[in-house]
Design an enzyme around this catalytic site. Sequence first.
Site, short mmCIF file in Angstrom:
data_model
loop_
_atom_site.label_atom_id
_atom_site.label_comp_id
_atom_site.label_asym_id
_atom_site.label_seq_id
_atom_site.Cartn_x
_atom_site.Cartn_y
_atom_site.Cartn_z
CD GLU A 23 -2.56 1.20 2.32
OE1 GLU A 23 -2.78 0.35 3.27
OE2 GLU A 23 -3.63 2.27 2.69
NE ARG A 25 3.40 -7.45 10.73
CZ ARG A 25 3.04 -6.76 9.78
NH1 ARG A 25 2.39 -7.10 8.70
NH2 ARG A 25 3.22 -5.33 9.80
CE LYS A 31 3.00 0.29 4.84
NZ LYS A 31 2.56 0.20 3.59
P1 ATP Z 1 2.69 -1.99 8.12
O1 ATP Z 1 2.13 -3.15 9.02
O2 ATP Z 1 4.20 -1.97 8.51
O3 ATP Z 1 1.87 -0.71 7.88
P2 ATP Z 1 1.70 -3.56 5.97
O4 ATP Z 1 1.06 -5.01 6.12
O5 ATP Z 1 0.24 -2.42 6.05
O6 ATP Z 1 2.60 -2.97 6.82
P3 ATP Z 1 1.45 -3.37 3.13
O7 ATP Z 1 2.08 -2.19 2.25
O8 ATP Z 1 -0.03 -3.68 3.12
O9 ATP Z 1 2.14 -2.93 4.63
O10 ATP Z 1 2.59 -4.77 2.89
C1 ATP Z 1 2.64 -5.14 1.69
C2 ATP Z 1 3.24 -6.59 1.91
O11 ATP Z 1 4.27 -6.78 2.77
C3 ATP Z 1 2.03 -7.34 2.32
O12 ATP Z 1 1.78 -8.53 1.63
C4 ATP Z 1 2.23 -7.74 3.87
O13 ATP Z 1 2.06 -9.00 4.03
C5 ATP Z 1 3.99 -7.88 3.82
N1 ATP Z 1 4.65 -7.15 5.03
C6 ATP Z 1 4.46 -5.94 5.61
N2 ATP Z 1 5.02 -6.30 6.83
C7 ATP Z 1 5.71 -7.40 6.89
C8 ATP Z 1 6.71 -8.09 7.76
N3 ATP Z 1 6.90 -7.47 9.15
N4 ATP Z 1 7.12 -9.27 7.52
C9 ATP Z 1 6.53 -10.03 6.52
N5 ATP Z 1 5.89 -9.26 5.58
C10 ATP Z 1 5.53 -8.16 5.67
MG MG Z 2 -1.30 -3.66 5.08
#
Ligand code: ATP
Ligand code: MG
Length: 576
Positions: free
Chosen positions: A54, A278, A288
């Site tokens: 995102e 994760r 984020k």
């Molecule tokens: P955050 O929780 O930091 O805001 P998010 O999951 O909302 O991160 P996205 O942009 O939706 O961020 O994530 C893109 C991809 O990265 C998704 O498929 C998510 O599963 C993966 N992802 C995000 N954070 C992690 C993490 N700490 N470890 C592994 N994969 C991750």
């Molecule tokens: Mg997300």
Amino acid sequence: MSTPNPSSEPEKNITAETGAAPVTQSNFLYERMAEDVRNKKYGDAVIQTRFPPEPNGYLHIGHAKAICINFMLADEFRGKTNLRFDDTNPEKEEQEYVDSIQRDVRWLGFEWERLLFASDYFEQLYEWAKKLIRDGKAYVDDLTAEQVREYRGTLTEPGKESPYRNRSVEENLDLFERMKNGEFPDGAKSLRAKIDMSSPNMNMRDPIMYRILHATHHRTGDKWCIYPTYDYTHGQSDSLEQVTHSMCSLEFADHQPIYRWYIDNLGIFPSQQIEFDRLAVTYTLLSKRKLLKLVQEGHVTGWDDPRMPTISGMRRRGYTPEALRNFVWSVGVSRTNGIVDLAMLEHFVREDLNKRAARVMAVLNPLKVVIDNYPEDQVEEMDAINNPEDASAGSRKVPFSRELYIEQDDFREVPPPKYFRLSPGREVRLRYGYLITATHVVKNDAGEVVEVHAKYDPATRGGNTPDGRKVKSTIHWVSARHALDAEVRLYETLFSKPDPDDVAEGEDFTANLNPLSLQIVNGKVEPSLKSAKAGDRFQFERLGYFAVDEDSKPEKLVFNRTVALKDTWARQAAKG
Ligand code: ATP
Ligand code: MG
């Protein structure tokens, strides 16, 4: 960019010159793909994955894991990976993030097959929503967001059906179209899937598909005032791209039934969601929202502050893409969330920099040494090895003269027990230089040593002793006359607790910010660094790895400490 392709097989995704870390180490994701290929689950179609960020922040090391998993696993099967921006939330998304994400994915060494935006599917998603309405599987609800929450029930109690749930298809189609046409204010209505208000999975209790939001979108502008939710968008986007394996982190496991429900009920390409753990790292926040707060409140200088766990922060700090890939791959994937020791990440950074970083001499806390018996105007060019790990890196000349700087730590007027560095009467080796013996010191009014006087042995050029005598320590130095000034930024962890969220009631993670996370010293570096460019990486002998910061200028060099030399993780690992 990519490596030459010896066979007729499709080119690999990996584009970094050095290639990928070995992926052959098997894991459950790999096994699942291998099985699907064996069973021809998708016929002869290639493995297709996607990385779906995102664009509401910069990528962090957790995303690096997701990126490596998607690109490298697809690559193992000669498959393809798309970069798809999950841009369904117009309020938090910006072009700056879209740009930084592409830069970061490429820097990690990956090239996507197609660059896509979920917003490109808004029209198709809208058509599919109407299909679900026509099939009696979706309805327009007039409950407010708060009422929707109330009606949803709890984990232990079933939800309650909305009084608007049984509207006719015609009425639903009409209202949905009017939602789209902007006839209703934000939040006045929503479109919901008609599934099961008593499902044990809360995500299946008539989830929201569309909300009204009169907001300008970074790509579609004001075309839409209804926006699809993540759940209503993600699986169908995967399906449109014929994604075979949609891998995401574990928090989406509860969403898997809804992911499948939309695909099944629309009868479209059966992409499958598979979850992995994760990544979490000690002393590090990977959210984020929290990282944005650090930026907005000025606790760091920006998303690319070298203390940030963002890819752009780590790049600026001097981490290499190879180190990050090796780290991610060594952590591996599993089905349970754990937490990785920051020392392990640093170990992989050191391991990689040890191979590629040129050695130089730099003094962070200078103390002047005057060699009284060395000719006043003489300068000798000493041979210094650039990288003992890499013979092809060659050698360079380092000027030696009568006045030098050494580290304050490398001199003690009164040496403590087992201190073998310089002290009055003690002989040490100057790396690539001569053996010197301290004779006396000069102090300031406060009684601090400001100058050490010494004598050298001319027979020991290059640090050799013709008579075979031994000295217990070799220290680094720079020639005072030739040294360049350098600002050196020394980083410690941004938080002082392994779990930055471990706070007293009423506090937030900013209470755990480490006041010593950045310390700046004015050091002296050898003159060969004059032409060092932003991003260049070095080992300062005996001190650690340092990278030239983008603030650096020829007249004022600026270095970031990437990581110190001491490797606690390797030691722990060796002990078992
Ligand atoms: P955050 O929780 O930091 O805001 P998010 O999951 O909302 O991160 P996205 O942009 O939706 O961020 O994530 C893109 C991809 O990265 C998704 O498929 C998510 O599963 C993966 N992802 C995000 N954070 C992690 C993490 N700490 N470890 C592994 N994969 C991750
Ligand atoms: Mg997300």
